[in-house]
Design a protein around this motif. Structure first.
Motif, PDB file in Angstrom:
ATOM      1  N   ASP A   7       0.856  -1.181   0.000  1.00 34.57           N
ATOM      2  CA  ASP A   7       0.000   0.000   0.000  1.00 34.57           C
ATOM      3  C   ASP A   7       0.893   1.231   0.000  1.00 34.57           C
ATOM      4  O   ASP A   7       1.733   1.382   0.885  1.00 34.57           O
ATOM      5  CB  ASP A   7      -0.895   0.029   1.249  1.00 34.57           C
ATOM      6  N   ASP A  52       8.223 -13.275  -0.160  1.00 32.05           N
ATOM      7  CA  ASP A  52       9.458 -12.746   0.418  1.00 32.05           C
ATOM      8  C   ASP A  52       9.223 -11.273   0.755  1.00 32.05           C
ATOM      9  O   ASP A  52       9.312 -10.393  -0.096  1.00 32.05           O
ATOM     10  CB  ASP A  52      10.588 -12.915  -0.603  1.00 32.05           C
ATOM     11  N   ARG A  75       2.649  -6.154   3.249  1.00 30.27           N
ATOM     12  CA  ARG A  75       2.053  -7.207   4.079  1.00 30.27           C
ATOM     13  C   ARG A  75       1.641  -8.380   3.211  1.00 30.27           C
ATOM     14  O   ARG A  75       1.437  -8.236   2.006  1.00 30.27           O
ATOM     15  CB  ARG A  75       0.844  -6.671   4.849  1.00 30.27           C
ATOM     16  N   GLU A  78      -4.227 -11.266   2.837  1.00 31.30           N
ATOM     17  CA  GLU A  78      -5.066 -12.210   3.578  1.00 31.30           C
ATOM     18  C   GLU A  78      -5.663 -13.197   2.592  1.00 31.30           C
ATOM     19  O   GLU A  78      -5.808 -12.905   1.409  1.00 31.30           O
ATOM     20  CB  GLU A  78      -6.183 -11.454   4.305  1.00 31.30           C
TER      21      GLU A  78
ATOM     22  N   ASP B  33      11.837 -14.254  -8.884  1.00 32.91           N
ATOM     23  CA  ASP B  33      10.780 -15.145  -8.399  1.00 32.91           C
ATOM     24  C   ASP B  33       9.412 -14.441  -8.307  1.00 32.91           C
ATOM     25  O   ASP B  33       8.541 -14.856  -7.551  1.00 32.91           O
ATOM     26  CB  ASP B  33      11.151 -15.768  -7.051  1.00 32.91           C
ATOM     27  N   ARG B  42      -5.696   2.534  -3.883  1.00 36.24           N
ATOM     28  CA  ARG B  42      -6.210   2.382  -2.520  1.00 36.24           C
ATOM     29  C   ARG B  42      -6.712   3.740  -2.089  1.00 36.24           C
ATOM     30  O   ARG B  42      -5.962   4.731  -2.114  1.00 36.24           O
ATOM     31  CB  ARG B  42      -5.085   1.925  -1.593  1.00 36.24           C
TER      32      ARG B  42
END
Lengths: 84, 84
Positions: A7, A52, A75, A78, B33, B42
């Protein structure tokens, strides 16, 4: 396959004319209880194997955000954010 | 004061040249990767009183997203997302 979400938002002290334009348009929709709108970016990074986070932080810092005017947060997505 | 977050992303079938440009730049950072990067928006909407998710959904639909090419999700900001 693992998804990391970055974000990117303008720092609080930086004016956001795009968000302000949305605030100015709201009374036409009959909305009068919104005090602020801030518009940033949401970036989804799909890793082939394990997610990662350190790598994602490096990508965000070097390619996705401008650290002079923007803050970013990295992050794990979810589970419900990962679309099939 | 309550914050609602709107995530706007291109629909999965819509090409994202901006995200693809980031993917193409990653090998120069030594990253091999990452299979995909998608760049969306956002938006943080600050309500004066109670957060109104239905209202936020209407704002997203009419002002923030282009429903032809974009999907959006509306949710309450988690407490740790609310910066002081």
């Amino acid at each position: 396959m693992a998804r990391v979400v970055v974000d990117v938002m303008l720092k609080p002290e930086i004016l956001d004319p795009q968000g302000q334009a949305v605030v100015n348009a709201l009374p036409r929709l009959g909305v009068d209880d919104v005090s602020s709108v801030r518009i940033g970016r949401r970036i989804e990074i799909e890793f082939v194997g394990e997610a990662d986070l350190d790598r994602a932080r490096e990508i965000a810092d070097k390619l996705l955000a401008n650290p002079v005017i923007e803050d970013f947060e990295v992050r794990l997505a979810e589970t419900e954010e990962v679309r099939p």
